[in-house]
Design a protein around this motif. Structure first.
Motif, mmCIF file in Angstrom:
data_model
loop_
_atom_site.group_PDB
_atom_site.id
_atom_site.type_symbol
_atom_site.label_atom_id
_atom_site.label_comp_id
_atom_site.label_asym_id
_atom_site.label_seq_id
_atom_site.Cartn_x
_atom_site.Cartn_y
_atom_site.Cartn_z
ATOM 1 N N ASP A 13 -1.662 11.420 12.033
ATOM 2 C CA ASP A 13 -0.770 12.522 11.680
ATOM 3 C C ASP A 13 -0.657 12.505 10.162
ATOM 4 O OD1 ASP A 13 1.368 14.217 11.112
ATOM 5 O OD2 ASP A 13 2.426 13.722 12.964
ATOM 6 N N MET A 14 -1.491 13.302 9.480
ATOM 7 C CA MET A 14 -1.525 13.273 8.026
ATOM 8 C C MET A 14 -0.235 13.799 7.419
ATOM 9 S SD MET A 14 -4.266 11.751 7.384
ATOM 10 C CE MET A 14 -4.249 11.904 5.599
ATOM 11 N N GLU A 15 0.440 14.692 8.124
ATOM 12 C CA GLU A 15 1.707 15.197 7.607
ATOM 13 C C GLU A 15 2.770 14.099 7.636
ATOM 14 O OE1 GLU A 15 4.955 18.791 8.395
ATOM 15 O OE2 GLU A 15 3.040 18.783 9.466
ATOM 16 N N ALA A 16 2.819 13.362 8.745
ATOM 17 C CA ALA A 16 3.764 12.250 8.856
ATOM 18 C C ALA A 16 3.249 10.996 8.157
ATOM 19 C CB ALA A 16 4.040 11.941 10.325
ATOM 20 N N GLN A 17 1.955 10.982 7.821
ATOM 21 C CA GLN A 17 1.312 9.877 7.112
ATOM 22 C C GLN A 17 1.303 8.586 7.929
ATOM 23 O OE1 GLN A 17 3.452 9.916 3.248
ATOM 24 N NE2 GLN A 17 1.587 10.801 2.409
ATOM 25 N N ARG A 18 0.746 8.678 9.137
ATOM 26 C CA ARG A 18 0.662 7.480 9.947
ATOM 27 C C ARG A 18 -0.460 7.600 10.987
ATOM 28 N NH1 ARG A 18 5.329 9.745 12.788
ATOM 29 N NH2 ARG A 18 4.677 10.245 14.919
ATOM 30 N N ALA A 60 -0.041 0.172 18.268
ATOM 31 C CA ALA A 60 0.295 -0.025 16.862
ATOM 32 C C ALA A 60 0.567 1.311 16.196
ATOM 33 C CB ALA A 60 -0.839 -0.750 16.136
ATOM 34 N N THR A 61 1.527 1.306 15.287
ATOM 35 C CA THR A 61 1.738 2.425 14.380
ATOM 36 C C THR A 61 1.582 1.874 12.977
ATOM 37 O OG1 THR A 61 3.259 3.584 15.860
ATOM 38 C CG2 THR A 61 3.370 4.147 13.533
ATOM 39 N N VAL A 62 0.714 2.481 12.197
ATOM 40 C CA VAL A 62 0.445 2.029 10.834
ATOM 41 C C VAL A 62 0.725 3.179 9.886
ATOM 42 C CG1 VAL A 62 -1.292 1.121 9.244
ATOM 43 C CG2 VAL A 62 -1.341 0.446 11.654
ATOM 44 N N GLY A 63 1.606 2.955 8.921
ATOM 45 C CA GLY A 63 1.903 3.992 7.944
ATOM 46 C C GLY A 63 3.376 4.258 7.841
ATOM 47 N N ALA A 64 3.727 5.493 7.581
ATOM 48 C CA ALA A 64 5.125 5.864 7.382
ATOM 49 C C ALA A 64 5.819 6.003 8.735
ATOM 50 C CB ALA A 64 5.217 7.171 6.600
ATOM 51 N N ILE A 65 6.816 5.175 8.963
ATOM 52 C CA ILE A 65 7.617 5.254 10.173
ATOM 53 C C ILE A 65 8.983 5.778 9.768
ATOM 54 C CG2 ILE A 65 8.626 3.930 12.068
ATOM 55 C CD1 ILE A 65 6.322 1.971 11.811
ATOM 56 N N THR A 66 9.479 6.775 10.471
ATOM 57 C CA THR A 66 10.713 7.445 10.095
ATOM 58 C C THR A 66 11.832 6.458 9.794
ATOM 59 O OG1 THR A 66 10.118 9.318 11.498
ATOM 60 C CG2 THR A 66 12.409 9.170 10.793
ATOM 61 N N GLY A 67 12.440 6.613 8.628
ATOM 62 C CA GLY A 67 13.563 5.767 8.258
ATOM 63 C C GLY A 67 13.188 4.366 7.852
ATOM 64 N N MET A 68 11.928 4.138 7.474
ATOM 65 C CA MET A 68 11.491 2.786 7.143
ATOM 66 C C MET A 68 10.405 2.856 6.071
ATOM 67 S SD MET A 68 10.012 -0.113 9.745
ATOM 68 C CE MET A 68 11.628 -0.413 10.458
ATOM 69 N N TRP A 115 0.864 -1.183 0.000
ATOM 70 C CA TRP A 115 0.000 0.000 0.000
ATOM 71 C C TRP A 115 0.897 1.228 0.000
ATOM 72 C CZ3 TRP A 115 0.195 1.810 5.295
ATOM 73 C CH2 TRP A 115 0.621 0.861 6.209
ATOM 74 N N SER A 116 0.535 2.213 -0.799
ATOM 75 C CA SER A 116 1.423 3.345 -1.055
ATOM 76 C C SER A 116 0.847 4.693 -0.614
ATOM 77 C CB SER A 116 1.759 3.413 -2.552
ATOM 78 O OG SER A 116 0.582 3.506 -3.326
ATOM 79 N N GLN A 117 -0.283 4.684 0.043
ATOM 80 C CA GLN A 117 -0.851 5.919 0.550
ATOM 81 C C GLN A 117 -1.486 5.679 1.904
ATOM 82 O OE1 GLN A 117 -3.739 7.078 -2.360
ATOM 83 N NE2 GLN A 117 -5.130 5.399 -1.911
ATOM 84 N N VAL A 118 -1.770 6.744 2.613
ATOM 85 C CA VAL A 118 -2.327 6.601 3.955
ATOM 86 C C VAL A 118 -3.676 5.890 3.880
ATOM 87 C CG1 VAL A 118 -3.053 7.824 6.035
ATOM 88 C CG2 VAL A 118 -1.221 8.758 4.626
ATOM 89 N N PRO A 119 -3.835 4.779 4.597
ATOM 90 C CA PRO A 119 -5.126 4.080 4.568
ATOM 91 C C PRO A 119 -6.157 4.846 5.383
ATOM 92 C CG PRO A 119 -3.682 3.042 6.158
ATOM 93 C CD PRO A 119 -2.865 4.112 5.481
#
Length: 203
Positions: A149-154, A169-177, A113-117
């Motif tokens: 956090d829509m800016e961080a996308q998670r 749980a953290t779902v989405g863009a995690i810094t450095g990953m 998946w390539s965008q914020v769910p």
């Protein structure tokens, strides 16, 4: 080349306990053989730069699914010990996991998946991972907090189970990953897995 590769790295005190946390990613069209991915995962056990690697175990399976759109898949789970006082081992292993996931992502066509769910989808993803790694019933998990956090996308989501256990749980863009799911069990003492039932002998 597998169409879908599901990789999870579980950090835990020992293999007789449920994990403290799990880093989970699904990649599309990974241009690597399973053996190559296993070699990359093995580097995580050396994250602390000690004379010997951390205790670890890797399991892998592959197959073909034919439910709707058919395609090949592989699943890899690495369990690695974080038995270092003060959490230094966990931090080193998490950092090494990020590096490995980024390398694997560079050899793929992207994440599953390539965008914020949506929040609903994020809860589904997190619940499924908690069910998989902690053996709890999804219908007994209740969301008690969810922040986006829509800016961080998670999304950051907290759950409570019917038996009182709490999970995060953290779902989405995690810094450095790459985009992934990180789940963890809240509490100070690791929970031991139940002992397997003894075999039933015939008369």
């Amino acid at each position: 080349m597998q169409e879908e590769t599901h990789i999870a790295v579980a950090l835990q005190d020992d293999h007789g306990c449920y994990p403290d946390e799990v880093w989970d990613v699904v990649l599309r069209h990974l241009d690597m053989y399973t053996e190559e991915v296993l070699e990359e995962l093995k580097t995580i056990a050396w994250a602390e730069n000690k004379e010997f690697p951390s205790h670890s175990r890797i399991s892998a399976r592959s197959g073909v699914h034919d439910w709707g759109a058919s395609g090949s898949f592989s699943e890899l789970l690495m369990q690695v010990s974080t038995g270092t006082v003060g959490g230094v081992g966990a931090m080193a292993i998490a950092g090494a996991t990020k590096l490995v996931y980024e390398k694997l992502k560079s050899r793929s066509r992207g994440e599953a998946w390539s965008q914020v769910p949506t929040l609903e989808r994020a809860v589904e993803l997190a619940s499924a991972r908690i069910h998989q790694h902690y053996e709890v019933a999804i219908d007994q998990l209740t969301v008690v907090r969810s922040d986006v956090d829509m800016e961080a996308q998670r999304y950051d989501i907290d759950f409570v189970h019917a038996d009182g256990r709490r999970f995060g749980a953290t779902v989405g863009a995690i810094t450095g990953m790459p985009w992934c799911t990180r789940i963890w069990s809240e509490g100070t003492e690791p929970l031991r897995r139940p002992e397997p039932a003894p075999p039933v002998l015939g008369d």
